[in-house]
Design an enzyme around this catalytic site. Structure first.
Site, PDB file in Angstrom:
ATOM      1  CG  ASP A   1      -1.808   1.354   1.520  1.00 31.19           C
ATOM      2  OD1 ASP A   1      -1.507   2.217   0.423  1.00 31.19           O
ATOM      3  OD2 ASP A   1      -2.324   1.258   2.339  1.00 31.19           O
TER       4      ASP A   1
ATOM      5  CE  LYS B   1      -1.714   7.001  -3.249  1.00 31.85           C
ATOM      6  NZ  LYS B   1      -2.130   6.077  -2.404  1.00 31.85           N
TER       7      LYS B   1
ATOM      8  CD  GLU C   1      -4.838   3.216  -2.340  1.00 33.41           C
ATOM      9  OE1 GLU C   1      -5.545   4.421  -2.076  1.00 33.41           O
ATOM     10  OE2 GLU C   1      -3.678   3.571  -2.616  1.00 33.41           O
TER      11      GLU C   1
ATOM     12  CG  ASP D   1      -9.426   4.081   0.660  1.00 29.76           C
ATOM     13  OD1 ASP D   1      -8.825   4.637   1.601  1.00 29.76           O
ATOM     14  OD2 ASP D   1      -8.875   3.308  -0.037  1.00 29.76           O
TER      15      ASP D   1
END
Lengths: 594, 166, 135
Positions: free
Chosen positions: A4, A66, A165, A187
């Site tokens: 992850d 990210k 994810e 999420d």
């Protein structure tokens, strides 16, 4: 292994029996902060120690990278202003993180994080790891997925799959796939928000729809608190103050998850001091509009799945930011379901990714994931409009074939501009890149019939092939991506990373040296068999290999192993060159294959 | 740019060309085909990533998208039974179009209480379209089926517009 | 930018929206549709004894380009002769509004609507002449 790669933290997990377990470092920590510090003393520090450097060298400590991946410098302009480190526009308007005289691509910084995750995992497992499933937000577009793949390659990982994810998290919740039903996965991570609706049946995890926002997460909650703290301080853009306030804001947010109010004393030396108090009610009022944005996405996803809210059986929470009480309360009010919290929201994604890695390794064929493409793909037509080719929420792999012709006699090339997004006009969508078809047979205008197939693979990444129908000539396709790295750049950086691996990274742990030594023994023996060195050199190399192998068997210490590796390295410099150049030649050949 | 039609979805699924396919049976067929063709299931055989495998999996997914939706299924059936039949029957009766215009107007002016009954009427019209289309296909009158297919678009659009207001 | 100011102007302030009495023998009505997108367009003309179009109205349900095309068409129709109206081509509408290629079918719809309205009016005239001749 499943990784992850998060905005705030990264971690890895492996399949263990019927379940999965996360891998912990020597200190017992599973979460590696996704922070890289390029220390002025030349060291590159990744993880917890890098996070600790945020206040000491704020302008050389990179977090939330990210958010930069797969985007253009222009798109990031506003966001970059709030960052303590500098983001500049590089070639083709790609964002580069400026550290001193050096510029780093977001991909290479992500690669440093992945590399550390890999190193920690290898330590925990006691063996080397090459293959991994790496997760991305479901809402990532083609460019962001490709950039993540590139980062994995740069980190020396063979990326088995780019996995969404929320889908990964759903796997972690229903590992044996026996709990049939419809699940909503919410999420909310540090920097991104995703929601996916899945139907689980007979071990098949089928994503029905997905929605999200790649620029909405817990970091934004921190930012709102940080803005309030800044109001009590003299105005400044000093990186040290920005980092200190951000860190303080994050601390307050965490306190507010369990306490009704939180206070903070901040002493910033010459930049002033502040005593700041905030109640949970104030915090919730500030973040309410952001939470509402996530709920709008939830409603859209449910509608796109062709369902009503009352047809959702389970609600699953993923991501550290779902610990915020307001988030849970609002989601529960909307869905009428008590969200599941059985799996640690920080770990669920990595656990699920490791299960998928196991499936892809062929160890478990009882599970199957069917995912979707989050955003439509289309081609620009004359006049700046976009003709949709593949609609969002189509199950992948998916493909479509369109036929094109030429407008001029003897035209041998056709350019196509491909966009991703839902809007009608090209200017409102993201230009993924130009596909240049080359090598068409010279024919009168309108006569060639070029069938172009757009195929979205199981990673959600587009592949294009073209063939002239009359002659059967395979047209070559040159891709000029508008974001991220070209294939040439990735190749060059991979070579660089091989050459500079030792100087670039933090001094390795013993296991790394051991892995390297083992690889060298195997690699050198292979290379010796292929190369035609003079006998005297061959003999010298063989001797060094034997010495190294002996040290390995004897369990020699790191320094000894290193010395033996270096010895062998010197001797094999010429072979290494040969092997690398033949690897490059091979790679180039493969690139040109249709 | 000319769209190249995907392979006939009925053939991909190995089911009869019919509008009366059981939804559950189709879904089971899709899951079974996915288990057979999805690249993840073939990964260990080193072929999981090759284009042919991806293309076959894409075919299955794309066929499912068409077959699961009764309207898209009808369209595929009409086109495979009589290529060009939809293009040839685009001109609809002006009387019907005038009605469609009135419906659109009703949608535009629908407020509060009038929305629910209007939605029910539109849904009923759409259901009737599907029944009629099936009848036409059953009798082999594909031209009439194509016209009814086009007519249903107006009911669908009105429903969509109504939903957007709500 | 793909939509010209003219399209936006006609879309936001459409001219000549409304209906004429479809039973009036001097009124021609054309209703056409584009089933792919569910657009429908009604265009009406009122013609005086000299063959001049004295009024034109439209009602269109569809995208901005379809509304703009029909609005523009009614503007052009008013004050012109039926014969000249019959010569209006969709390409003129495309040019005037700078429609992007994906919206060309909207202009085709407008051209079809004009033709259908003229045809309807002519039919009514023939009927009137026939009954007039009888009387």
């Amino acid at each position: 292994m499943g990784i992850d790669l998060g905005t705030t933290n990264s971690l890895a997990a492996v399949r263990a029996g019927k379940g999965a377990r996360v891998l912990r470092d020597l200190a017992g920590e599973a979460l590696l902060p996704s922070v890289v510090c390029f220390h002025p003393d030349g060291r590159t520090i990744v993880g917890r120690d890098a996070k600790a450097m945020r206040l000491q060298v704020p302008d050389r400590t990179v977090f939330s990278v990210k958010r930069l991946v797969g985007r253009s410098a222009r798109e990031l302009e506003a966001e970059a202003k709030g960052l303590p480190y500098r983001v500049v526009a590089g070639e083709r308007d790609l964002p580069r993180v400026q550290i001193g005289d050096h510029q780093h691509s977001p991909e290479s910084i992500s690669a440093l994080i992945l590399h550390q995750v890999k190193a920690n995992a290898e330590q925990a497992l006691g063996q080397s790891v090459r293959e991994a499933v790496v997760t991305v937000p479901a809402w990532f577009d083609d460019a962001q997925r490709q950039a993540t793949k590139d980062a994995a390659a740069l980190a020396g990982l063979d990326c088995l799959r780019i996995l969404n994810e929320p889908t990964a998290a759903a796997l972690a919740y229903g590992i044996d796939g026996t709990k049939d039903g419809t699940a909503l996965v919410y999420d909310l991570g540090g920097g991104t928000f995703d929601v996916s609706i899945l139907r689980i049946e007979d071990g098949v995890f089928r994503v029905l729809s997905t929605a999200g926002d790649t620029h909405l997460g817990g970091d934004d909650f921190d930012e709102l608190l940080a803005q309030r703290i800044h109001k009590t301080l003299p105005k400044t853009s000093d990186p040290y103050v920005l980092q200190a306030v951000r860190a303080a804001a994050e601390g307050l947010k965490i306190q507010l998850s369990s306490a009704e109010s939180a206070a903070l004393d901040l002493d910033l030396g010459s930049h002033g001091t502040t005593r700041f108090t905030v109640t949970r009610a104030e915090f919730e009022a500030a973040i309410a509009p952001l939470v509402q944005r996530t709920l709008d996405c939830v409603q859209r996803a449910v509608k796109d799945a062709g369902l009503r809210l009352d047809e959702i059986d389970d609600v699953v929470l993923v991501g550290g930011s779902t610990r915020v009480p307001l988030v849970r309360a609002r989601l529960q009010a909307l869905t009428g379901k008590v969200p599941h919290t059985g799996v640690d929201p920080d770990l669920a994604v990595a656990l699920g990714a490791s299960i998928q890695a196991d499936v892809l390794a062929g160890n478990d064929r009882s599970l199957l994931l069917l995912d979707v493409i989050p955003l439509s793909l289309g081609l620009e037509t004359l006049g700046g409009a976009v003709q949709k080719l593949i609609l969002r929420n189509s199950t992948i792999p998916t493909s479509v074939t369109e036929e094109f012709s030429t407008g001029v006699d003897n035209q041998t090339a056709v350019d196509l501009a491909i966009y991703q997004g839902e809007r009608e006009l090209a200017k409102d969508c993201r230009l993924l890149g130009h596909f240049k078809l080359r090598g068409l047979p010279a024919l009168p205008a309108g006569l060639p019939r070029i069938a172009v197939t757009f195929l979205v693979d199981a990673d959600g990444v587009l592949r294009v092939t073209a063939r002239e129908q009359r002659t059967g000539v395979q047209a070559s396709i040159q891709i000029v991506p508008s974001f991220g790295l070209t294939r040439d750049e990735v190749r060059r950086m991979m070579l660089d990373s091989i050459e500079h691996a030792q100087t670039d990274y933090v001094a390795r742990e013993a296991i790394d040296v051991r892995n390297k030594a083992e690889a060298m023994v195997r690699g050198t023996q292979k290379a010796l068999a292929l190369s035609d060195l003079p006998p005297d050199q061959t003999y010298a190399v063989q001797k060094a290999v034997k010495a190294l192998a002996k040290h390995l068997v004897a369990g020699a210490d790191t320094a000894t192993l290193k010395a033996a590796c270096d010895e062998l390295g010197k001797l094999t410099a010429t072979i290494a060159d040969d092997v690398i150049s033949s690897a490059v030649t091979k790679a180039l050949r493969e690139e040109h294959k249709p | 740019m000319i769209h190249v039609p995907a392979p006939d979805p009925f053939t991909v699924f190995g089911v009869p060309r019919s509008l009366d396919l059981d939804a559950r049976t189709l879904e089971r067929r899709y899951l079974a085909l996915s288990r057979e063709c999805h690249p993840d299931q073939l990964r260990s055989q080193e072929t999981g990533d090759c284009l042919a495998v991806l293309a076959r999996a894409a075919e299955v997914n794309d066929a499912w998208r068409i077959l699961r939706d009764p309207w898209q299924r009808a369209k595929a059936l009409l086109e495979s039974a009589s290529p060009g039949v939809l293009d040839r029957n685009k001109k609809l009766d002006p009387g019907f179009l005038a009605e469609a215009l009135e419906l659109a107007e009703e949608v535009a002016f629908a407020r509060g209480d009038t929305i629910a009954p209007l939605r029910a009427r539109l849904q009923q019209a759409l259901d009737e379209d599907l029944v009629a289309l099936r009848d036409h296909v059953g009798r082999g009158d594909l031209d009439a089926a194509a016209r009814r297919f086009h007519a249903s678009h107006y009911h669908k659009k009105a429903l969509q517009d109504l939903d957007q207001k709500a | 930018m793909a939509y010209s100011d003219k399209v936006l102007d006609h879309y936001q302030n459409p001219r000549n929206v409304g209906s004429l009495d479809k039973n009036d023998p001097n009124v021609g009505t054309g209703v056409v549709g584009a089933p792919e997108c569910g657009d429908v367009m009604k265009l009406q003309i009122k013609v005086d004894d000299s063959g001049k179009i004295v009024d034109a109205k439209f009602k269109t349900y569809g995208c901005g380009s379809a509304i703009a095309s029909s609005s523009l068409a009614t503007e052009w129709l008013k004050g012109t002769s039926v014969d000249a109206a019959a010569q209006i081509k969709n390409t003129q509408i495309v040019e005037e509004l700078s429609l992007p290629p994906v919206k060309i079918h909207c202009s085709v719809l407008a051209e079809d609507a004009i033709k259908a309205a003229i045809e309807d009016w002519k039919k009514k005239q023939d009927v009137a002449k026939a009954s007039g001749a009888k009387a």
